[in-house]
Design an enzyme around this catalytic site. Structure first.
Site, PDB file in Angstrom:
ATOM      1  N   ASP A  73      -5.283   2.437  10.677  1.00 17.40           N
ATOM      2  CA  ASP A  73      -6.692   2.187  10.974  1.00 17.40           C
ATOM      3  C   ASP A  73      -6.776   1.771  12.450  1.00 17.40           C
ATOM      4  O   ASP A  73      -6.753   2.617  13.332  1.00 17.40           O
ATOM      5  CB  ASP A  73      -7.142   1.099   9.985  1.00 17.40           C
ATOM      6  CG  ASP A  73      -8.614   0.816  10.002  1.00 17.40           C
ATOM      7  OD1 ASP A  73      -9.384   1.708  10.363  1.00 17.40           O
ATOM      8  OD2 ASP A  73      -9.013  -0.306   9.640  1.00 17.40           O
ATOM      9  N   GLY A 111       0.781  -1.243   0.000  1.00 17.82           N
ATOM     10  CA  GLY A 111       0.000   0.000   0.000  1.00 17.82           C
ATOM     11  C   GLY A 111       0.804   1.280   0.000  1.00 17.82           C
ATOM     12  O   GLY A 111       0.378   2.293  -0.543  1.00 17.82           O
ATOM     13  N   PHE A 150     -14.068   3.442   3.829  1.00 19.47           N
ATOM     14  CA  PHE A 150     -13.112   2.515   3.242  1.00 19.47           C
ATOM     15  C   PHE A 150     -12.597   3.154   1.961  1.00 19.47           C
ATOM     16  O   PHE A 150     -13.356   3.380   1.026  1.00 19.47           O
ATOM     17  CB  PHE A 150     -13.719   1.134   2.972  1.00 19.47           C
ATOM     18  CG  PHE A 150     -12.635   0.140   2.664  1.00 19.47           C
ATOM     19  CD1 PHE A 150     -11.932  -0.466   3.693  1.00 19.47           C
ATOM     20  CD2 PHE A 150     -12.271  -0.140   1.353  1.00 19.47           C
ATOM     21  CE1 PHE A 150     -10.883  -1.343   3.422  1.00 19.47           C
ATOM     22  CE2 PHE A 150     -11.227  -1.008   1.076  1.00 19.47           C
ATOM     23  CZ  PHE A 150     -10.538  -1.613   2.116  1.00 19.47           C
ATOM     24  N   LYS A 203      -7.089   7.139  10.176  1.00 16.14           N
ATOM     25  CA  LYS A 203      -8.495   7.086  10.605  1.00 16.14           C
ATOM     26  C   LYS A 203      -8.500   7.001  12.125  1.00 16.14           C
ATOM     27  O   LYS A 203      -8.652   5.913  12.689  1.00 16.14           O
ATOM     28  CB  LYS A 203      -9.160   5.806  10.066  1.00 16.14           C
ATOM     29  CG  LYS A 203      -9.476   5.776   8.608  1.00 16.14           C
ATOM     30  CD  LYS A 203     -10.353   4.524   8.346  1.00 16.14           C
ATOM     31  CE  LYS A 203     -10.108   3.910   7.020  1.00 16.14           C
ATOM     32  NZ  LYS A 203     -10.787   2.623   6.825  1.00 16.14           N
ATOM     33  N   ASP A 224      -5.890  -0.610  -1.621  1.00 20.17           N
ATOM     34  CA  ASP A 224      -6.670  -1.536  -2.441  1.00 20.17           C
ATOM     35  C   ASP A 224      -7.973  -1.941  -1.790  1.00 20.17           C
ATOM     36  O   ASP A 224      -8.150  -1.844  -0.578  1.00 20.17           O
ATOM     37  CB  ASP A 224      -5.860  -2.824  -2.682  1.00 20.17           C
ATOM     38  CG  ASP A 224      -5.766  -3.677  -1.416  1.00 20.17           C
ATOM     39  OD1 ASP A 224      -5.202  -3.195  -0.410  1.00 20.17           O
ATOM     40  OD2 ASP A 224      -6.282  -4.813  -1.416  1.00 20.17           O
ATOM     41  N   ARG A 261      -5.351   0.131  -6.643  1.00 21.02           N
ATOM     42  CA  ARG A 261      -4.127   0.736  -6.088  1.00 21.02           C
ATOM     43  C   ARG A 261      -3.584   1.828  -7.001  1.00 21.02           C
ATOM     44  O   ARG A 261      -2.960   2.784  -6.561  1.00 21.02           O
ATOM     45  CB  ARG A 261      -3.028  -0.324  -5.924  1.00 21.02           C
ATOM     46  CG  ARG A 261      -3.290  -1.354  -4.845  1.00 21.02           C
ATOM     47  CD  ARG A 261      -2.034  -2.185  -4.614  1.00 21.02           C
ATOM     48  NE  ARG A 261      -2.288  -3.399  -3.858  1.00 21.02           N
ATOM     49  CZ  ARG A 261      -2.346  -3.476  -2.533  1.00 21.02           C
ATOM     50  NH1 ARG A 261      -2.181  -2.388  -1.803  1.00 21.02           N
ATOM     51  NH2 ARG A 261      -2.567  -4.620  -1.932  1.00 21.02           N
ATOM     52  N   ASP A 266       0.547   3.499   4.290  1.00 16.57           N
ATOM     53  CA  ASP A 266      -0.524   4.075   3.487  1.00 16.57           C
ATOM     54  C   ASP A 266      -1.633   4.617   4.386  1.00 16.57           C
ATOM     55  O   ASP A 266      -2.111   5.726   4.203  1.00 16.57           O
ATOM     56  CB  ASP A 266      -1.079   3.042   2.489  1.00 16.57           C
ATOM     57  CG  ASP A 266      -1.484   1.715   3.138  1.00 16.57           C
ATOM     58  OD1 ASP A 266      -1.256   1.529   4.361  1.00 16.57           O
ATOM     59  OD2 ASP A 266      -2.011   0.849   2.415  1.00 16.57           O
TER      60      ASP A 266
END
Ligand code: IMP
Ligand code: MG
Length: 175
Positions: A101, A42, A151, A129, A158, A164, A98
């Site tokens: 979360d 990512g 998302f 996030k 991805d 991507r 990337d």
């Protein structure tokens, strides 16, 4: 179930923000060399754009791990599938992600990296996030964008290995 992607952060905005973060890093590490480590896959697009804009000496390495399966919900299990090629002892390391979360991936990686005794260790992410964080102990040093709990795909991110290559950050919408 089919999905669509809606543009969320334009390529121009992403790249302008990467320039700002690169300028900050170049200033903060002035006179030193930085070793940036990208977490595959990512972070690759972000890592390239960031590295091109750094004005200090840079070395690079990559590692690969995953906490996600093919869906959109974190499983909280981290697997290291490709280790670094070079030792990091004594180096000024910046881990490049990337997106952060739950923080489970980085929590695991930070423990692994700290044991290898870098001179310094910082975190840089394209997206964060914060509302989804489980590992509240993780401090992010450089964040391009804080986002809501969507998302997202594109710019390296991805959904089922797709999207991507989108040059912007988009939100996946499911029908
Ligand atoms: P964490 O361990 O829960 O922080 O998840 C980190 C990893 O999950 C990231 O490096 C991504 O690969 C993936 N991930 C988390 N959120 C998203 C998203 O919104 N889109 C795509 N991948 C995501
Ligand atoms: Mg992923």
């Amino acid at each position: 179930m089919s999905e669509r992607v809606r543009e969320y952060i334009s390529q121009e905005k992403v790249e302008a923000r990467i320039q700002e973060i690169a300028d900050r890093i170049s200033a903060e590490y002035a006179g030193r060399q930085v070793h940036i480590i990208g977490i595959l896959k990512g972070s690759v697009f972000f890592m390239c754009e960031l590295a091109k804009r750094l004005t200090i000496p840079v070395t690079m390495d990559f590692m690969s791990c995953s906490s996600y399966g093919s869906g959109t919900v974190s499983k909280g299990v981290v697997k290291l599938s490709k280790d670094l090629d070079e030792p990091i002892e004594g180096k000024n390391v910046i881990l490049v992600e990337d997106i952060i979360d739950s923080g489970n991936t980085l929590g695991y990686l930070l423990e692994q990296m700290t044991m290898r005794k870098p001179a310094s260790l910082k975190l840089c992410t394209l997206l964060d996030k914060p509302s989804r964080r489980i590992r509240k102990d993780i401090k992010v040093d450089y964040t391009c964008f804080e986002i809501e709990d969507y998302f997202v795909v594109g710019y390296g991110l991805d959904y089922d290995q797709k999207y991507r290559n989108l040059p912007y950050v988009g939100i996946v919408e499911f029908d």
